[in-house]
Design an enzyme around this catalytic site. Sequence first.
Site, PDB file in Angstrom:
ATOM      1  N   SER A 293       0.835  -1.094   0.014  1.00 47.22           N
ATOM      2  CA  SER A 293      -0.040   0.053  -0.139  1.00 47.22           C
ATOM      3  C   SER A 293       0.684   0.931   0.091  1.00 47.22           C
ATOM      4  CB  SER A 293      -0.710   0.049   1.289  1.00 47.22           C
ATOM      5  OG  SER A 293      -1.582   1.495   1.585  1.00 47.22           O
TER       6      SER A 293
ATOM      7  N   TYR B  95      -2.377   0.212  10.649  1.00 47.65           N
ATOM      8  CA  TYR B  95      -2.418  -0.297   9.249  1.00 47.65           C
ATOM      9  C   TYR B  95      -1.008  -0.086   8.620  1.00 47.65           C
ATOM     10  CZ  TYR B  95      -3.750  -1.030   4.455  1.00 47.65           C
ATOM     11  OH  TYR B  95      -3.657  -1.369   2.715  1.00 47.65           O
TER      12      TYR B  95
END
Length: 229
Positions: free
Chosen positions: A131, A144
Amino acid sequence: MATHLITGAGSGIGAAVARRLHARGDDLILIARDAARGKELTALFPGSRALVADLADPDRISWAFSHQPLPDRLDSLLHIAGVVDLGPVAELRPKTWHQQLNLNLIAPAELTRLMLPSLRVSRGQVVFVNSGAGLTAHAEWGAYAASKHGLRALADSLRAEEKPNGIRVTSVYPGRTATPMQAKVRSQEGESYDAADWIDPESVATTILMALDLPRDAEVNDLSVRPGR
């Protein structure tokens, strides 16, 4: 005909990759959290088979696999499943950290460990769909981003360790992509969600297949994919 093991094939980027590989006749092995989900996934991709393991509980993946036949050879292992839950560090409890670290980092590490013998046979490839948060962490993305920064470290270490065995390792860093996860993120941010605002999962799938199909005289180590508008 190549054989690919895919996590997260039920939606988003994982589904787009699975569709493309299935359409060209490759063999798919799809990770499912339970038998019922396995039946759903194999119905979507006729001729595929499911391996049942709950990635949210990485301590039990090895036990789950001990009750199922594993592939003798594997051309690629595609880590695409992920989970996100936003919140400031001041408010995040251990449960939230564990959920994201387990599924986004520890499960890929354990799954890779278990599949390495099969990958070594075919001098295969491991792809970690990371990501943008794996490169830069922003406010309320702490848990995250930590899991994704760790995933980058896992990929880099694995690449160095497995190069003598001919295994290629690629990290893909998509920007915001039109997936159910993105819809959840926008809700947590208190913002509206319009799929047209974000990268199409098919575009990310194209970059993943490019890395897989690259001739063996080269490898893609890190690949960032950003919105074009």
